[in-house]
Scaffold this active site. Structure first.
Site, PDB file in Angstrom:
ATOM      1  N   CYS A 105      -8.907 -22.443 -12.139  1.00  3.56           N
ATOM      2  CA  CYS A 105      -9.288 -21.792 -13.392  1.00  3.56           C
ATOM      3  C   CYS A 105      -7.994 -21.602 -14.176  1.00  3.56           C
ATOM      4  O   CYS A 105      -7.137 -20.817 -13.782  1.00  3.56           O
ATOM      5  CB  CYS A 105      -9.949 -20.457 -13.068  1.00  3.56           C
ATOM      6  SG  CYS A 105     -10.360 -19.492 -14.527  1.00  3.56           S
ATOM      7  N   CYS A 331     -13.824 -13.279 -13.594  1.00  2.00           N
ATOM      8  CA  CYS A 331     -13.908 -13.568 -15.026  1.00  2.00           C
ATOM      9  C   CYS A 331     -13.564 -12.349 -15.858  1.00  2.00           C
ATOM     10  O   CYS A 331     -14.109 -11.266 -15.628  1.00  2.00           O
ATOM     11  CB  CYS A 331     -15.327 -13.982 -15.403  1.00  2.00           C
ATOM     12  SG  CYS A 331     -15.856 -15.480 -14.665  1.00  2.00           S
TER      13      CYS A 331
HETATM   14  N1  SAH Z   1     -11.938 -17.865 -24.135  1.00  2.00           N
HETATM   15  C1  SAH Z   1     -12.874 -18.685 -23.476  1.00  2.00           C
HETATM   16  C2  SAH Z   1     -12.495 -19.017 -22.066  1.00  2.00           C
HETATM   17  C3  SAH Z   1     -11.959 -17.897 -21.192  1.00  2.00           C
HETATM   18  S1  SAH Z   1     -13.058 -16.609 -20.743  1.00  2.00           S
HETATM   19  C4  SAH Z   1     -14.252 -18.064 -23.533  1.00  2.00           C
HETATM   20  O1  SAH Z   1     -14.372 -16.902 -23.882  1.00  2.00           O
HETATM   21  O2  SAH Z   1     -15.209 -18.771 -23.256  1.00  2.00           O
HETATM   22  C5  SAH Z   1     -14.036 -17.286 -19.440  1.00  2.00           C
HETATM   23  C6  SAH Z   1     -15.401 -16.595 -19.272  1.00  2.00           C
HETATM   24  O3  SAH Z   1     -15.258 -15.255 -18.733  1.00  2.00           O
HETATM   25  C7  SAH Z   1     -16.117 -16.439 -20.599  1.00  2.00           C
HETATM   26  O4  SAH Z   1     -17.463 -16.793 -20.523  1.00  2.00           O
HETATM   27  C8  SAH Z   1     -15.926 -14.964 -20.857  1.00  2.00           C
HETATM   28  O5  SAH Z   1     -16.789 -14.518 -21.792  1.00  2.00           O
HETATM   29  C9  SAH Z   1     -16.076 -14.374 -19.471  1.00  2.00           C
HETATM   30  N2  SAH Z   1     -15.649 -12.977 -19.361  1.00  2.00           N
HETATM   31  C10 SAH Z   1     -14.726 -12.316 -20.095  1.00  2.00           C
HETATM   32  N3  SAH Z   1     -14.658 -11.010 -19.727  1.00  2.00           N
HETATM   33  C11 SAH Z   1     -15.555 -10.844 -18.728  1.00  2.00           C
HETATM   34  C12 SAH Z   1     -15.939  -9.725 -17.920  1.00  2.00           C
HETATM   35  N4  SAH Z   1     -15.376  -8.535 -18.057  1.00  2.00           N
HETATM   36  N5  SAH Z   1     -16.896  -9.923 -16.984  1.00  2.00           N
HETATM   37  C13 SAH Z   1     -17.466 -11.136 -16.813  1.00  2.00           C
HETATM   38  N6  SAH Z   1     -17.132 -12.228 -17.533  1.00  2.00           N
HETATM   39  C14 SAH Z   1     -16.186 -12.098 -18.484  1.00  2.00           C
END
Ligand code: SAH
Ligand code: SF4
Length: 343
Positions: A105, A331
């Site tokens: 990742c 995530c």
């Molecule tokens: N900026 C891009 C890629 C990185 S985030 C995006 O937002 O898609 C990767 C994934 O993790 C995204 O789907 C994001 O929304 C999720 N994510 C961010 N914060 C999170 C959290 N606190 N709990 C679960 N997923 C989260």
């Protein structure tokens, strides 16, 4: 000193040429960097001792440092990496027990300007883009440490990949050509930057595009993703339909479930209706707690209901397994700060 990681075979050939060595030597070096992923020239055992010394005197294998490494009880590994300018980024390796897959990742930026309310990276603000070499160094760091080949890559670490698209595309090219990781084993996740999605449609991207949708309508999405004001959900839908049309590929819809905010029966129904015309799979992500948001994890029962309603509408739905939460590697928990690390 010049760094060899990130160079193509032709670029390494230019170097071996300049030192009067054969093209075959370039191939060997390329293999040591991207496949066997060594950390020192001494490990390049099929090169002569003198040639290894010449390389040592003139080049570095890498200029990034591993500041720390943490292993989760589920086998997930999180690395904190430091680039020469002192900026740090996190990268995560996930193993899935019943498969031979090793998924990296990777981060695409230091911090992120998109500032979603549920995300630890967003809370940091935006520092700078990573260049393509800094992106691929993350995968090399994993390979050097584990002595294993990464098989899959997800751009789901820190940063918004579509706001650093040139470097992300160049990194994709290197993952394809030099790491030999096929486009279909790579996923780019985006908060929905519409012009860049249209651009990727024109390029006929063969990697998977994952969209962080997280809401079934404009008003809920506005509450949690400020980007919704610039790129509203109905416009996003048009871009996704166009993307599927042009590439022939299904997209992945990512949807964080936050207790009582977007995980209700009504939201599930509305989402199913919204996705009706989009060829997609759905990935539900139970919210991972990040400090100071006030949000709560969804209840097990609500996750199951939500999943059922979407499945009933004909979508393939998976619930993302939480990986590495005990080391803040799940995530949205990546912040790149060493004081974020536990134990
Ligand atoms: N900026 C891009 C890629 C990185 S985030 C995006 O937002 O898609 C990767 C994934 O993790 C995204 O789907 C994001 O929304 C999720 N994510 C961010 N914060 C999170 C959290 N606190 N709990 C679960 N997923 C989260
Ligand atoms: Fe940026 Fe993605 Fe975090 Fe939103 S979820 S702030 S786009 S990294």
């Amino acid at each position: 000193m010049e760094v060899l990681s990130g160079l193509s075979l032709e670029e390494i050939e230019n170097i071996t040429n300049a030192f009067g060595a054969s093209k075959y030597r370039a191939k060997q070096i390329h293999n040591w960097i991207y496949t066997k992923s060594v950390s020192s020239f001494d490990e390049m055992t099929d090169l002569g001792k003198d040639f290894r010394q010449t390389l040592k005197d003139n080049f570095l294998i890498t200029d990034t440092k591993v500041v720390s490494k943490q292993v989760s009880s589920d086998g997930t590994i999180k690395y904190l990496i430091e680039y020469p300018d002192g900026e740090r980024v996190e990268t995560v390796l996930m193993r899935f027990d019943n498969r031979a897959n090793l998924t990296a990742c990777v981060s695409s930026q230091i911090g992120c300007a998109v500032n979603c309310s549920f995300c630890a990276t967003g809370k940091q603000g935006f520092k700078r883009n990573l260049n393509y070499k800094e992106i691929i160094e993350q995968v090399l760091t994993i390979q050097r440490d584990t002595k294993l080949k990464v098989t899959n890559i997800v751009f789901m670490g820190q940063g918004e990949p579509l706001l650093n698209l040139d470097n992300v595309l160049k990194a994709l090219e290197i993952f394809n050509n030099d790491f030999r990781i096929g486009a279909r084993r790579i996923t780019i996740s985006t908060s929905g930057i519409i012009p860049q999605i249209n651009h990727l449609a024109e390029l006929n991207l063969q990697s998977t595009l994952a969209i962080s949708l997280h809401a079934p309508n404009h008003s809920i999405r506005c509450k949690i993703m400020p980007i919704e004001k610039k790129y509203p959900i109905d416009e996003l839908k048009k871009a996704l339909i166009n993307y599927v049309d042009k590439t022939g590929n299904r997209v992945t819809i990512e949807y964080i479930l936050i207790h009582n905010l977007n995980d209700t029966f009504e939201s599930a129904k509305e989402l199913a209706f919204f996705l009706k015309d989009i060829k997609c799979n759905v990935n539900l992500i139970p919210y991972n707690p990040v400090t100071e948001t006030g949000y709560k994890k969804p209840l097990k029962n609500d996750i199951m209901k939500f999943k059922y309603i979407l499945e009933h509408s004909g979508k393939k739905v998976t619930v993302r397994l939480e990986r590495g939460a005990d080391i803040d590697a799940a995530c949205g928990q990546l912040s790149g700060k060493v004081n974020n690390l536990k134990g």
